[in-house]
Design a protein around this motif. Structure first.
Motif, short mmCIF file in Angstrom:
data_model
loop_
_atom_site.label_atom_id
_atom_site.label_comp_id
_atom_site.label_asym_id
_atom_site.label_seq_id
_atom_site.Cartn_x
_atom_site.Cartn_y
_atom_site.Cartn_z
N THR A 71 -14.98 -8.10 51.83
CA THR A 71 -13.97 -8.97 52.43
C THR A 71 -14.33 -10.40 52.06
O THR A 71 -15.43 -10.65 51.54
N PRO A 72 -13.46 -11.37 52.32
CA PRO A 72 -13.84 -12.76 52.04
C PRO A 72 -15.10 -13.20 52.81
O PRO A 72 -15.81 -14.09 52.38
N GLN A 73 -15.40 -12.52 53.92
CA GLN A 73 -16.60 -12.84 54.70
C GLN A 73 -17.81 -12.02 54.25
O GLN A 73 -18.94 -12.37 54.55
N ARG A 74 -17.61 -10.90 53.57
CA ARG A 74 -18.68 -10.03 53.11
C ARG A 74 -18.53 -9.84 51.60
O ARG A 74 -17.72 -9.05 51.15
N CYS B 97 -5.95 -3.06 50.49
CA CYS B 97 -7.04 -4.00 50.23
C CYS B 97 -6.82 -5.36 50.90
O CYS B 97 -7.73 -5.92 51.50
N ALA B 98 -5.62 -5.90 50.81
CA ALA B 98 -5.35 -7.23 51.36
C ALA B 98 -5.58 -7.28 52.88
O ALA B 98 -5.99 -8.31 53.41
N LEU B 99 -5.35 -6.17 53.56
CA LEU B 99 -5.52 -6.12 55.02
C LEU B 99 -6.92 -5.70 55.45
O LEU B 99 -7.45 -6.22 56.42
N ASN B 100 -7.50 -4.74 54.72
CA ASN B 100 -8.75 -4.11 55.18
C ASN B 100 -9.94 -4.30 54.26
O ASN B 100 -10.99 -3.71 54.49
N PRO C 153 -12.18 -19.53 45.93
CA PRO C 153 -12.41 -18.68 47.09
C PRO C 153 -12.34 -17.21 46.67
O PRO C 153 -11.67 -16.86 45.71
N ALA C 154 -13.04 -16.37 47.38
CA ALA C 154 -13.12 -14.95 47.02
C ALA C 154 -11.82 -14.24 47.36
O ALA C 154 -11.46 -14.13 48.52
N ASN C 155 -11.10 -13.80 46.34
CA ASN C 155 -9.94 -12.94 46.55
C ASN C 155 -10.38 -11.55 46.10
O ASN C 155 -10.29 -11.20 44.93
#
Length: 187
Positions: A53-56, A169-172, A97-99
């Motif tokens: 995820t953007p946080q992980r 992917c975009a949600l989870n 930013p991480a996409n």
């Protein structure tokens, strides 16, 4: 005769994949030697736990899949027809930013003890290190370096690689990746 058949398989595969539009399409460098040890088609799935995820931005990956239609141009591995893929790696998202869903990723495993190709019929096992990069800034590549067993000393390179992330992917986050190999060449 096998050389002509392999060339035809490569040409047909390249034409088939050229017409497809998937989430991400990359072309890895072609194998180096003219007379290869083994050429196979194949596909595999990579499960990522926990999802990126953007946080992980780093996680663990487990790849499983199959090689099929294997041909040996130089005749050294005529006994191999197919293989089973089982591999583990660390996966990292690249870029800021991480996409995560744009698939700018690096998978890397330096532990051949946990990575195996099991060849059929009864052709043994290969242990290998591997690396996948889908980020052009890092160099696009899918390679496996065989360290022991069947094909020891060879490097396998995929051409082309087509990858699809999990649909949500975009949600989870990125939790799986399906990869179709047009050809995987071992030299």
């Amino acid at each position: 005769m096998p050389v002509m058949k392999t060339a035809a398989v490569r040409a047909a595969t390249a034409g088939l994949f050229a017409g497809l539009t998937l989430s991400s399409a990359l072309v890895a460098p072609a194998a180096h030697a003219a007379q290869g040890d083994l050429d196979c088609t194949g596909a595999f799935n990579i499960d990522i736990t926990p999802p990126l995820t953007p946080q992980r931005l780093t996680s663990t990956a487990h790849a499983t899949g199959l090689f099929a239609n294997c041909l040996s141009l130089n005749g050294r591995y005529d006994n191999i027809q197919s293989g089973v893929i089982d591999a583990y790696a660390t996966v990292s998202a690249n870029g800021l930013p991480a996409n995560i869903c744009q698939l700018l990723l690096t998978f890397k495993s330096n532990n051949p003890a946990v990575n195996t190709f099991t060849w059929s019929p009864n052709a043994g096992i290969s242990h290998y290190t591997w690396r996948i990069s889908t980020d052009p800034a890092q160099g696009v590549v899918l390679q496996a370096h065989i360290s022991s067993g069947t094909l020891a000393g060879d490097t396998g390179t995929a051409v082309p690689v087509l990858a699809d992330p999990n649909p949500d992917c975009a949600l989870n986050g990125l939790k799986s990746l399906t990869v179709d190999l047009g050809a995987f060449n071992f030299d």
